[in-house]
Motif scaffolding. Sequence first.
Motif, PDB file in Angstrom:
ATOM      1  N   VAL A  28       1.021  -1.138   0.000  1.00 54.21           N
ATOM      2  CA  VAL A  28      -0.049   0.085  -0.128  1.00 54.21           C
ATOM      3  C   VAL A  28       0.817   1.244   0.109  1.00 54.21           C
ATOM      4  N   VAL A  29       2.019   1.332   0.845  1.00 52.11           N
ATOM      5  CA  VAL A  29       3.046   2.223   0.871  1.00 52.11           C
ATOM      6  C   VAL A  29       3.534   2.813  -0.574  1.00 52.11           C
ATOM      7  N   GLY A  30       3.959   1.766  -1.037  1.00 51.35           N
ATOM      8  CA  GLY A  30       4.297   1.662  -2.467  1.00 51.35           C
ATOM      9  C   GLY A  30       3.445   2.440  -3.679  1.00 51.35           C
ATOM     10  N   TYR A  31       2.209   1.683  -3.519  1.00 50.47           N
ATOM     11  CA  TYR A  31       1.062   2.398  -4.384  1.00 50.47           C
ATOM     12  C   TYR A  31       0.769   3.688  -4.074  1.00 50.47           C
ATOM     13  N   LEU A  32       0.658   4.129  -2.772  1.00 47.78           N
ATOM     14  CA  LEU A  32       0.360   5.707  -2.424  1.00 47.78           C
ATOM     15  C   LEU A  32       1.479   6.412  -3.034  1.00 47.78           C
ATOM     16  N   THR A  33       2.702   5.948  -2.912  1.00 47.99           N
ATOM     17  CA  THR A  33       3.890   6.683  -3.408  1.00 47.99           C
ATOM     18  C   THR A  33       4.082   7.092  -4.855  1.00 47.99           C
ATOM     19  N   GLU A  34       3.372   5.858  -5.578  1.00 47.82           N
ATOM     20  CA  GLU A  34       3.459   5.971  -6.958  1.00 47.82           C
ATOM     21  C   GLU A  34       2.379   6.975  -7.306  1.00 47.82           C
ATOM     22  N   PHE A  35       1.176   6.781  -6.522  1.00 50.02           N
ATOM     23  CA  PHE A  35       0.097   7.800  -6.766  1.00 50.02           C
ATOM     24  C   PHE A  35       0.301   8.924  -6.802  1.00 50.02           C
ATOM     25  N   GLU A  36       0.985   9.925  -5.924  1.00 52.47           N
ATOM     26  CA  GLU A  36       1.226  11.055  -5.874  1.00 52.47           C
ATOM     27  C   GLU A  36       2.205  11.488  -6.802  1.00 52.47           C
ATOM     28  N   ARG A  37       3.179  10.620  -7.287  1.00 51.74           N
ATOM     29  CA  ARG A  37       4.143  10.930  -8.529  1.00 51.74           C
ATOM     30  C   ARG A  37       3.398  10.935  -9.627  1.00 51.74           C
ATOM     31  N   ARG A  38       2.432  10.111  -9.995  1.00 50.57           N
ATOM     32  CA  ARG A  38       1.770   9.696 -10.957  1.00 50.57           C
ATOM     33  C   ARG A  38       1.017  11.207 -11.233  1.00 50.57           C
ATOM     34  N   TYR A  39       0.234  11.684 -10.576  1.00 50.25           N
ATOM     35  CA  TYR A  39      -0.626  12.848 -10.534  1.00 50.25           C
ATOM     36  C   TYR A  39       0.055  14.162 -10.379  1.00 50.25           C
ATOM     37  N   GLU A  40       1.554  14.204  -9.883  1.00 52.06           N
ATOM     38  CA  GLU A  40       2.369  15.088  -9.690  1.00 52.06           C
ATOM     39  C   GLU A  40       1.624  16.120  -8.748  1.00 52.06           C
ATOM     40  N   LEU A  41       1.173  15.410  -7.662  1.00 53.60           N
ATOM     41  CA  LEU A  41       0.277  16.198  -6.706  1.00 53.60           C
ATOM     42  C   LEU A  41       1.309  17.082  -5.671  1.00 53.60           C
ATOM     43  N   PRO A  42       0.894  18.326  -5.547  1.00 52.77           N
ATOM     44  CA  PRO A  42       1.686  19.387  -4.812  1.00 52.77           C
ATOM     45  C   PRO A  42       1.875  19.116  -3.221  1.00 52.77           C
ATOM     46  N   LEU A  43       2.464  18.043  -2.825  1.00 49.31           N
ATOM     47  CA  LEU A  43       2.827  17.788  -1.463  1.00 49.31           C
ATOM     48  C   LEU A  43       3.787  18.524  -0.806  1.00 49.31           C
ATOM     49  N   ARG A  44       3.943  19.215   0.149  1.00 48.55           N
ATOM     50  CA  ARG A  44       4.917  19.623   1.146  1.00 48.55           C
ATOM     51  C   ARG A  44       5.042  18.851   2.306  1.00 48.55           C
TER      52      ARG A  44
END
Length: 356
Positions: free
Chosen positions: A82-98
Amino acid sequence: MTSIEHTQVVVIGGGQAGLAAGYHLRRLGLDFVILDAQAEPGGAWQHAWNSLRLFSPAAYSSLPGRPMPVQTGETYPDASHVVGYLTEFERRYELPLRRPVRVSGVHRDGRLLHVETDSGSWQARAVISATGTWWRPFLPAVPGRSDFRGRQLHTVEYRSPHDFAGQKVIVVGGGNSGAQIAADLAYESELTWVTQRPPRFLADDIDGRVLFDSATARRRALDEGSADTGGVASLGDIVAIPPVHDARDAGLLKASPMFVRLERDGVVWADGTMMSADAVIWCTGFRPALSHLAPLCLRGPRGHIPTAGTRAVAEPRLHLLGYGDWTGPASATLIGVGRPARDAAREIAELLRAEG
């Protein structure tokens, strides 16, 4: 001078609920930022015990827009997957995380909401709080808890049965966490599983897909004024994922009634029977992590903020996402958070349009 940044929407929390919100905000073309207190992606999943498994197969545990890939050799994915999936998800959609950014408070500031953090402030026209519950473990007020000399820990602190090999361990809690951790410990320790009422195992062919459908049907019935279906609670409490199923069928998951107090060296039942113990693991649930919203003075009964859907009734610029059924059917699950996240994003977009 403390810096102040500006955006249309601030999302507080970068776990599954925050990412689902970000997906829908991005699709609507809104300007937003996701503030995550964790140093790495994955939300609470990166802190789970080693053997934790999802209740549903990968295909039924997905966030909007991106199916979770199957984990090789596993029907029910583990936490690291799940951690790997969430990591890839935020990268895929280039979400603006701080990150790591810890929010200390949300305040009203005229037409805006002012978000205070440990690395500056933000002003936004709307806020989505998606901090979940993992960070507020609940421990019941059992007499003698402070007298017990053994080890006490909550679900959030448990990692592996090897830490308790050969020890007398009491696991308290009749939900999924209690059953999974009890099954984990059943082979290497002297286990006593304690529950408030006899544990209710769901039928072996029921998993998270059915639970989500049941929660959704209950919410729909309540919204339409129909009779309460009972939702998930009508089906049972424990999903028999393979480790739980195996331990149960091997006769290793026999629950005892709740003890009435702890003493220095163990626990005591209502009939006076005493049992020594080396450790007590409290699988007794969580409360919503909402301290950052205290300046808004919105809390109602049981610590919940009254909501209409995900929107705070007394503060329409604030939405709450992923805290449980009171913020959307099954919204604390991967599969369930997508729909309320979509609804929250749409309501915010409508609010911003109306304000001009």
